[in-house]
Design a protein around this motif. Structure first.
Motif, PDB file in Angstrom:
ATOM      1  N   GLN A 178      39.645  31.290  46.238  1.00 11.69           N
ATOM      2  CA  GLN A 178      40.470  31.160  44.867  1.00 11.69           C
ATOM      3  C   GLN A 178      39.745  30.817  43.898  1.00 11.69           C
ATOM      4  OE1 GLN A 178      43.586  32.921  45.487  1.00 11.69           O
ATOM      5  NE2 GLN A 178      44.396  32.277  43.687  1.00 11.69           N
ATOM      6  N   ALA A 179      39.096  29.370  44.012  1.00 12.70           N
ATOM      7  CA  ALA A 179      38.535  28.767  42.839  1.00 12.70           C
ATOM      8  C   ALA A 179      37.313  29.633  42.338  1.00 12.70           C
ATOM      9  CB  ALA A 179      38.100  27.405  43.269  1.00 12.70           C
ATOM     10  N   ALA A 180      36.680  30.232  43.389  1.00 12.55           N
ATOM     11  CA  ALA A 180      35.347  31.327  42.967  1.00 12.55           C
ATOM     12  C   ALA A 180      35.536  32.353  42.317  1.00 12.55           C
ATOM     13  CB  ALA A 180      34.693  31.674  44.291  1.00 12.55           C
ATOM     14  N   GLN A 181      37.129  32.799  42.221  1.00 16.04           N
ATOM     15  CA  GLN A 181      37.570  34.038  41.186  1.00 16.04           C
ATOM     16  C   GLN A 181      37.402  33.542  39.775  1.00 16.04           C
ATOM     17  OE1 GLN A 181      38.379  36.748  42.507  1.00 16.04           O
ATOM     18  NE2 GLN A 181      37.980  36.087  44.642  1.00 16.04           N
ATOM     19  N   PHE A 182      37.354  32.442  39.250  1.00 15.41           N
ATOM     20  CA  PHE A 182      37.355  31.857  38.285  1.00 15.41           C
ATOM     21  C   PHE A 182      36.558  32.626  36.961  1.00 15.41           C
ATOM     22  CE2 PHE A 182      36.798  28.748  34.491  1.00 15.41           C
ATOM     23  CZ  PHE A 182      37.915  28.930  33.779  1.00 15.41           C
ATOM     24  N   PRO A 183      35.259  32.627  37.373  1.00 18.13           N
ATOM     25  CA  PRO A 183      34.126  33.309  36.280  1.00 18.13           C
ATOM     26  C   PRO A 183      34.658  34.650  36.270  1.00 18.13           C
ATOM     27  CG  PRO A 183      33.015  32.000  37.929  1.00 18.13           C
ATOM     28  CD  PRO A 183      34.428  31.916  38.390  1.00 18.13           C
ATOM     29  N   ARG A 184      35.035  35.308  37.266  1.00 19.30           N
ATOM     30  CA  ARG A 184      35.439  36.647  37.157  1.00 19.30           C
ATOM     31  C   ARG A 184      36.667  36.953  36.233  1.00 19.30           C
ATOM     32  NH1 ARG A 184      38.710  40.088  39.985  1.00 19.30           N
ATOM     33  NH2 ARG A 184      38.207  42.396  39.856  1.00 19.30           N
ATOM     34  N   GLU A 185      37.362  36.110  36.518  1.00 13.04           N
ATOM     35  CA  GLU A 185      38.806  36.206  35.613  1.00 13.04           C
ATOM     36  C   GLU A 185      38.564  35.827  34.299  1.00 13.04           C
ATOM     37  OE1 GLU A 185      41.743  37.006  36.640  1.00 13.04           O
ATOM     38  OE2 GLU A 185      41.438  37.139  38.874  1.00 13.04           O
ATOM     39  N   VAL A 186      37.663  34.989  33.835  1.00 15.14           N
ATOM     40  CA  VAL A 186      37.386  34.641  32.596  1.00 15.14           C
ATOM     41  C   VAL A 186      36.770  35.974  32.154  1.00 15.14           C
ATOM     42  CG1 VAL A 186      35.567  33.240  31.172  1.00 15.14           C
ATOM     43  CG2 VAL A 186      37.220  32.212  32.944  1.00 15.14           C
ATOM     44  N   GLU A 187      35.693  36.394  32.544  1.00 13.21           N
ATOM     45  CA  GLU A 187      35.158  37.682  32.004  1.00 13.21           C
ATOM     46  C   GLU A 187      36.020  38.646  31.637  1.00 13.21           C
ATOM     47  OE1 GLU A 187      31.142  38.884  33.671  1.00 13.21           O
ATOM     48  OE2 GLU A 187      30.406  37.257  32.694  1.00 13.21           O
ATOM     49  N   ALA A 188      37.034  39.212  32.969  1.00  7.01           N
ATOM     50  CA  ALA A 188      38.111  40.276  32.647  1.00  7.01           C
ATOM     51  C   ALA A 188      39.017  39.765  31.431  1.00  7.01           C
ATOM     52  CB  ALA A 188      38.683  40.461  34.142  1.00  7.01           C
ATOM     53  N   ALA A 189      39.406  38.678  31.477  1.00  4.49           N
ATOM     54  CA  ALA A 189      40.009  38.365  30.328  1.00  4.49           C
ATOM     55  C   ALA A 189      39.388  38.541  29.008  1.00  4.49           C
ATOM     56  CB  ALA A 189      40.711  36.694  30.540  1.00  4.49           C
ATOM     57  N   ALA A 190      38.383  38.023  28.832  1.00  3.20           N
ATOM     58  CA  ALA A 190      37.327  38.154  27.515  1.00  3.20           C
ATOM     59  C   ALA A 190      37.455  39.799  27.150  1.00  3.20           C
ATOM     60  CB  ALA A 190      36.354  37.430  27.685  1.00  3.20           C
TER      61      ALA A 190
END
Length: 581
Positions: free
Chosen positions: A497-509
C-alpha cells in the motif's frame, strides 16, 4: 534530483528489456511502438501484484495472437529472480507476483529517500502558472473562496513535488465598479473615524465592520482634508488605499490556511500599462479580432437592444458558440477583453496555465480557452490551459444548514471557520471530494473522532505511529531495517500500500487532481488501522513484541516508513502530521 525508484518504474524497465530481447530474436518487429504499454496494479489484488497489457497492445502490429505473445513475454519475465510467478489472464493480460524481497527493498527505499519518497522529475522543470483565489478586493475571505483556495494551493504543491516550476498567482480585480463602491464605503468609515455620526450604512455600500480599521487607518494617514471635498478629488486616492488595505486583509486570511502567493497581478495596472490595447493590436494583426455586429441575445430580444458594431474575438474558430466582444459600445473593455490580455501576459512567462474558478464562472471557460488557443496558434507555441471549476460549500451543523454570525456583513468569513475547527481540518476536508462535486461542511462531522471523518482518520494514523515510537523508545526498542525479512504476509500488504504512493502522486499530477492524494492517504490509514486492530486480537501481531527484539525492530521500521509516507502526502496537501491526538 532524479525520480524516486518505484516498483512500477522498475518493472516497466524489466518488461521493456524483455520486449527488446524479443525484438532481437525476431519475435517482435524492430521499432514496434511501446507507447501504450502499461504497468499497473491488477483490478483484483488476488490476481497478483502487477499487471501489464504489453501482449494486448503489441500483438496486432507484431501479427501475433495476444496469448502467444504473452507466453513469450512470460517466459522472459519468469526467469527474473524478482518475479515469483507470471501468469496469463483472459485474452493476453499478464499478472505478476513479486518476490517478497522486492517489497522489502521498497520499504528500505522509503527510508533512504525520506521526505523525497514520491518525488519525481515528471514535470521536467516546466513552468506552470496556477492562478487561484483571485477574489475581488472588497472584503475578507469568505467560505465561498475557501475551497478554490485550498484546491489551487494543493495543486501547486503537487505539481512542484513532481518537478514543475510553479508560480502561484493572484489576479486582483481592482479595475471594476465594485472598487469604486469599496472606495466610497471606505470614505464613509473614514468620516466615521474622524468623529462623524454616519448612521445606517446606505444601500449599495459595503456594510461590514471590516472596513472600520481601514477608515481609522485612512483618518490617521490623511487627516481630515478629504472629509468635505468633492468625490472626484478623493475617489482615486481612496480607491488605491482601500484596495491595498483589503489585500492586506485577504493575505492575512489566506495565511490562516497556510496559503501564500508568489505573484499578485493588478487588473488596474494591466490597464494602466496599456496591455489590453497591445493585446487587441496583436490579435488584429493575426486576424483574430475584427469589427462586427454582435448577435442578438438568444431567446426573447430585449426591446432596447440595437445592433452595434464592436471589436469581436474569433472565438468560434476555437470551439466557442459565438464570437465575443472585447470592448463595450462605449469603448471600455469587457471583462473578457481584460481577461484575454491578462492571460496573454501570463503566457509569456509560463509553459502551461491553470486557473481555479468558482462553478459560477462555467459560462466563460470556453471563451478563455479559445483565447489561449488563439495565442498558442499565433505564437507557434502550444500553451496547455486548464480551468478547474470548484463548487460552493454548504455550511452545516448536525446535518442542518448552519448560520454563523456574519460580522463581515452578509457572509461567513474564512477566519471564523478556521478559528472554530483549525487550518488542517479545513484544508483536508476541502480535498475529500472532487472539486466539481457539491460539498457539505458539517462542523460536527469534521471534528468527529471516527473513521467517517477522513481528517481525523489520517491524522490519527500518524499520531498512533508516533505514539508507538515513543512507547518503544521508553521500553528500549528502536526501528531497525536489519531484520525486515522477518515481516510476514500482513506486513507485506502494508508495504504494498505504501509503495503505491509515487504512482498515485504522478497520476494525481497528470490529472491535476490533488484530492487523489487525500483519497490515497485515507486508504493507507485504513490499512494501518486494520493491522493495528489485528494486534488487539493477536498479541503476536503487535508492533512491540517484548520477547522478540528483532521482530519488534522490523515492525517499528515498517511503522516509521508508513509515517513517512503519510507525512509526505499531508505535506502536499498543506496539512500537519500531528504527533499526538
Amino acid at each position: 534530483m532524479s525520480d524516486s525508484p518505484t516498483i512500477y518504474k522498475l518493472f516497466a524497465a524489466k518488461i521493456d528489456a524483455a520486449l527488446s530481447s524479443l525484438e532481437a530474436e525476431g519475435v517482435l518487429p524492430a521499432g514496434t511502438s511501446r507507447q501504450n504499454v502499461a504497468v499497473e496494479p491488477p483490478r483484483d489484488s488476488s490476481h497478483g501484484d502487477l499487471a501489464t497489457n504489453a501482449a494486448m497492445v503489441l500483438a496486432k502490429p507484431a501479427g501475433l495472437n495476444p496469448r502467444v505473445l504473452a507466453e513469450a513475454i512470460v517466459a522472459k519475465l519468469a526467469a527474473d529472480p524478482s518475479v515469483a510467478s507470471a501468469e496469463i489472464a483472459g485474452p493476453g493480460f499478464i499478472n505478476l507476483r513479486l518476490d517478497p524481497a522486492v517489497w522489502l527493498a521498497e520499504l528500505s527505499a522509503i527510508a533512504t529517500l525520506g521526505s523525497d519518497f514520491g518525488r519525481s522529475q515528471m514535470g521536467a522543470g516546466r513552468r506552470v502558472n496556477v492562478e487561484y483565489v483571485s477574489a475581488n478586493p472588497t472584503g475578507p475571505m469568505h467560505m465561498g473562496h475557501c475551497r478554490g483556495a485550498v484546491v489551487g494551493d494543493a495543486l501547486a504543491a503537487l505539481l512542484e513535488f513532481v518537478g514543475n516550476e510553479v508560480t502561484r498567482e493572484y489576479y486582483i480585480n481592482d479595475a471594476g465598479g465594485q472598487v469604486d463602491v469599496l472606495a466610497r464605503s471606505a470614505h464613509l468609515r473614514y468620516r466615521e473615524a474622524l468623529g462623524e455620526e454616519i448612521g445606517e450604512i446606505p444601500e449599495g455600500l459595503y456594510p461590514g465592520d471590516y472596513l472600520i480599521p481601514a477608515g481609522e487607518y485612512l483618518a490617521g494617514e490623511l487627516g481630515d482634508r478629504f472629509r468635505d471635498v468633492p468625490e472626484e478629488e478623493w475617489l482615486p486616492i481612496f480607491r488605491a488605499e482601500a484596495v491595498e488595505q483589503m489585500m492586506e486583509l485577504i493575505k492575512r486570511d489566506l495565511a490562516l490556511l497556510g496559503i501564500h502567493h508568489d505573484l499578485f497581478s493588478s487588473e488596474a495596472a494591466l490597464h494602466g500599462a496599456g496591455k489590453p490595447d497591445a493585446a487587441e493590436a496583436w490579435l488584429r494583426e493575426h486576424d483574430l479580432v475584427y469589427d462586427g455586429i454582435l448577435e442578438a441575445p438568444k431567446g426573447k430580444t430585449p426591446e432596447d437592444w440595437e445592433p452595434v458594431e464592436l471589436p469581436l474575438f474569433r472565438s468560434t474558430k476555437f470551439g466557442d458558440d459565438q464570437d465575443r466582444p472585447i470592448r463595450k459600445s462605449d469603448g471600455s473593455w469587457t471583462y473578457f477583453g481584460a481577461d484575454l490580455a491578462y492571460h496573454m501576459e501570463k503566457a509569456k512567462a509560463a509553459d502551461e496555465l491553470i486557473d481555479i474558478w468558482g462553478a459560477d464562472h462555467a459560462g466563460t471557460v470556453k471563451r478563455i480557452k479559445a483565447a489561449v488557443a488563439a495565442l498558442s496558434e499565433g505564437q507557434g507555441k502550444p500553451i496547455p490551459f486548464d480551468v478547474k471549476l470548484v463548487q460552493m460549500v454548504q455550511l452545516m451543523k448536525g446535518g442542518q444548514p448552519f448560520k454563523m454570525s456574519k460580522r463581515a456583513g452578509n457572509f461567513v468569513t474564512l477566519a471564523d471557520v478556521v478559528d472554530m475547527v483549525g487550518k488542517d481540518v479545513v484544508r483536508f476536508t476541502m480535498l475529500t471530494r472532487k472539486p466539481e462535486a457539491q460539498m457539505d461542511f458539517d462542523f460536527d462531522k469534521v471534528v468527529e473522532a471516527s473513521k467517517e471523518n477522513p481528517v481525523f482518520y489520517v491524522q490519527y494514523a500518524h499520531a498512533r505511529i508516533r505514539s508507538t515510537m515513543r512507547k518503544a523508545a521508553a521500553e528500549g526498542f528502536a526501528p531497525s531495517g536489519d531484520a525486515i525479512d522477518l515481516l510476514g504476509a500482513e506486513e507485506l500488504e502494508l508495504i504494498k500500500q505504501a509503495a503505491q504512493f509515487p504512482r498515485e502522486v504522478e497520476a494525481a499530477a497528470k490529472a491535476r487532481e490533488p484530492h487523489r492524494i487525500a483519497f490515497y492517504l485515507y486508504d493507507l490509514a485504513g490499512a494501518f488501522h486494520a493491522y493495528w486492530n489485528l494486534g488487539n486480537d493477536r498479541p503476536d501481531k503487535r508492533f512491540i513484541v517484548a520477547e522478540n527484539a528483532a521482530l519488534t525492530g522490523a515492525r517499528l521500521f515498517l511503522a516509521e516508513q508508513l509515517g513517512q509516507v503519510v507525512r509526505n502526502g499531508l505535506r502536499i496537501l498543506g496539512v500537519e502530521a500531528v504527533e499526538e491526538m
